[in-house]
Design an enzyme around this catalytic site. Structure first.
Site, PDB file in Angstrom:
ATOM      1  N   GLU A 183      82.697   7.362 -40.190  1.00 25.90           N
ATOM      2  CA  GLU A 183      82.355   6.851 -41.521  1.00 25.90           C
ATOM      3  C   GLU A 183      83.613   6.515 -42.317  1.00 25.90           C
ATOM      4  O   GLU A 183      83.607   5.620 -43.141  1.00 25.90           O
ATOM      5  CB  GLU A 183      81.536   7.894 -42.290  1.00 25.90           C
TER       6      GLU A 183
ATOM      7  N   HIS B  62      76.858   7.109 -33.700  1.00 24.61           N
ATOM      8  CA  HIS B  62      78.213   6.787 -34.173  1.00 24.61           C
ATOM      9  C   HIS B  62      79.270   6.857 -33.064  1.00 24.61           C
ATOM     10  O   HIS B  62      80.351   6.299 -33.218  1.00 24.61           O
ATOM     11  CB  HIS B  62      78.645   7.778 -35.262  1.00 24.61           C
TER      12      HIS B  62
ATOM     13  N   ASP C  67      67.272   4.575 -38.864  1.00 20.74           N
ATOM     14  CA  ASP C  67      68.337   5.529 -38.550  1.00 20.74           C
ATOM     15  C   ASP C  67      68.713   6.230 -39.854  1.00 20.74           C
ATOM     16  O   ASP C  67      68.323   5.784 -40.941  1.00 20.74           O
ATOM     17  CB  ASP C  67      69.558   4.775 -37.984  1.00 20.74           C
ATOM     18  N   SER C  68      69.494   7.286 -39.734  1.00 25.65           N
ATOM     19  CA  SER C  68      69.981   7.955 -40.942  1.00 25.65           C
ATOM     20  C   SER C  68      70.941   7.060 -41.729  1.00 25.65           C
ATOM     21  O   SER C  68      71.245   7.345 -42.873  1.00 25.65           O
ATOM     22  CB  SER C  68      70.702   9.247 -40.559  1.00 25.65           C
TER      23      SER C  68
ATOM     24  N   CYS D  77      67.959   6.729 -33.821  1.00 23.63           N
ATOM     25  CA  CYS D  77      68.799   7.857 -34.247  1.00 23.63           C
ATOM     26  C   CYS D  77      68.506   9.010 -33.291  1.00 23.63           C
ATOM     27  O   CYS D  77      67.335   9.373 -33.089  1.00 23.63           O
ATOM     28  CB  CYS D  77      68.411   8.240 -35.675  1.00 23.63           C
TER      29      CYS D  77
ATOM     30  N   CYS E  16      74.815  10.105 -29.771  1.00 23.23           N
ATOM     31  CA  CYS E  16      74.821   9.978 -31.236  1.00 23.23           C
ATOM     32  C   CYS E  16      75.199   8.536 -31.531  1.00 23.23           C
ATOM     33  O   CYS E  16      76.116   7.993 -30.894  1.00 23.23           O
ATOM     34  CB  CYS E  16      75.846  10.927 -31.856  1.00 23.23           C
TER      35      CYS E  16
HETATM   36  N1  DGL Z   1      72.286   8.869 -36.520  1.00 27.60           N
HETATM   37  C1  DGL Z   1      72.699  10.226 -36.195  1.00 27.60           C
HETATM   38  C2  DGL Z   1      72.441  10.475 -34.712  1.00 27.60           C
HETATM   39  O1  DGL Z   1      72.351   9.579 -33.909  1.00 27.60           O
HETATM   40  C3  DGL Z   1      74.153  10.457 -36.499  1.00 27.60           C
HETATM   41  C4  DGL Z   1      74.484  10.445 -37.973  1.00 27.60           C
HETATM   42  C5  DGL Z   1      73.847  11.584 -38.735  1.00 27.60           C
HETATM   43  O2  DGL Z   1      74.207  12.761 -38.545  1.00 27.60           O
HETATM   44  O3  DGL Z   1      72.966  11.274 -39.525  1.00 27.60           O
HETATM   45  O4  DGL Z   1      72.345  11.619 -34.322  1.00 27.60           O
END
Ligand code: DGL
Length: 277
Positions: free
Chosen positions: A153, A187, A10-11, A74, A185
């Site tokens: 965050e 988050h 993931d990011s 992600c 998403c």
């Molecule tokens: N992990 C990203 C997503 O699910 C969200 C966080 C980001 O923008 O990197 O889209």
């Protein structure tokens, strides 16, 4: 049977929701998780950049850990690169979009549904395409929610500011009177309370983490590649600050998140300077 690990990336922290679901559902599987916090966020970056990050991480997971499967935990990376990853590498690659959509359509009674995600995810049209493929008669309304990830965050999950932003960004969802809303998403599940207050408590909120873990299990069973034997601790890597990853990550995932290692993108300036040191 296949003892090799499953690669997950993931990011940053958000994909830990998927990692948690995998650990709970498949406790004997070995996991290698890469959180690309050094290049986070993906959601506001051009999709081509996100796609090249996804390729770098996938290639590394295959070359360094010989993973038997890669889970793109992600939404933005799945939207940017899943098809391309699947046609490039000789391993099963699983994303979160199709699993989220199938769970969304399963819970909806009216087939009037919504999806929210980052600017990159919604702009890519990936959810619109997937819902169209799964049910051509479903009515879908999508909304990008820039700013939500940053609130999560900062740990601001129910402040007045996040509620005001949610009221503004979610107004198309409220107007469309959907009966189910996919949190597209990683988050957004952390904002579920605020989102639910804004869209109405009778709207079912769907997150793709559990459904993705079920999809992984089905694939492992079908391919006869489940891992047997004693569970091994998952391996966590971060391209950003490893101490911060351990601190925040353990709050989100739980006690399994410890001893985080540093991950350096193979093509980055940092990797070049590491090699020349
Ligand atoms: N992990 C990203 C997503 O699910 C969200 C966080 C980001 O923008 O990197 O889209």
């Amino acid at each position: 049977m296949d003892p090799r690990p499953i690669g997950v990336f993931d990011s940053g922290f958000g994909g830990l929701t998927v990692a948690r679901a995998l650990i709970d559902l498949l406790p004997k599987e070995a996991l290698v998780y890469v959180g690309d916090t050094g290049r986070y966020p993906y959601g506001s970056k051009p999709l081509d950049d996100v796609s090249s990050y996804a390729h770098e991480i996938t290639r590394w997971l295959i070359e360094e850990h010989d993973v038997k499967m890669v889970v793109v935990a992600c939404n933005t990376a799945s939207a940017a690169a899943l098809d391309d990853l699947q046609s490039t590498y000789d391993r099963p690659i699983v994303g979160v979009i199709d699993h989220g959509v199938s769970s969304l359509l399963k819970v909806s009674r009216t087939r009037n549904v919504g999806v929210i995600g980052t600017v990159g995810t919604i702009g890519s049209g990936a959810y619109q395409t997937e819902v169209g493929k799964a049910d051509g008669d479903a009515r879908l309304v999508c909304a990008a929610c820039p700013g939500f990830v940053e609130f999560v965050e900062r740990g601001e999950l129910a402040s007045d500011q996040v509620r005001v932003l949610a009221q503004r960004l979610l107004s198309p969802i409220v107007d469309a009177k959907v009966d189910a809303l996919l949190l597209g998403c990683t988050h957004y599940p952390f904002l579920a309370r605020t989102i639910s207050e804004v869209v109405g408590r009778d709207v079912v909120l769907v997150s793709s983490a559990d459904e993705t873990a079920f999809g992984v299990r089905t694939m492992l069973i079908e391919n006869d590649t489940l891992r047997e034997g004693e569970p091994v601790p998952p391996l966590f890597l971060s391209s950003g600050d490893v101490e911060e990853f351990e601190r925040i990550g353990s709050m989100l995932l739980g006690p399994e998140l410890k001893n985080v290692n540093r991950w350096t993108a193979p093509g980055s300036d940092q990797a070049t300077s590491d090699q020349t040191e």
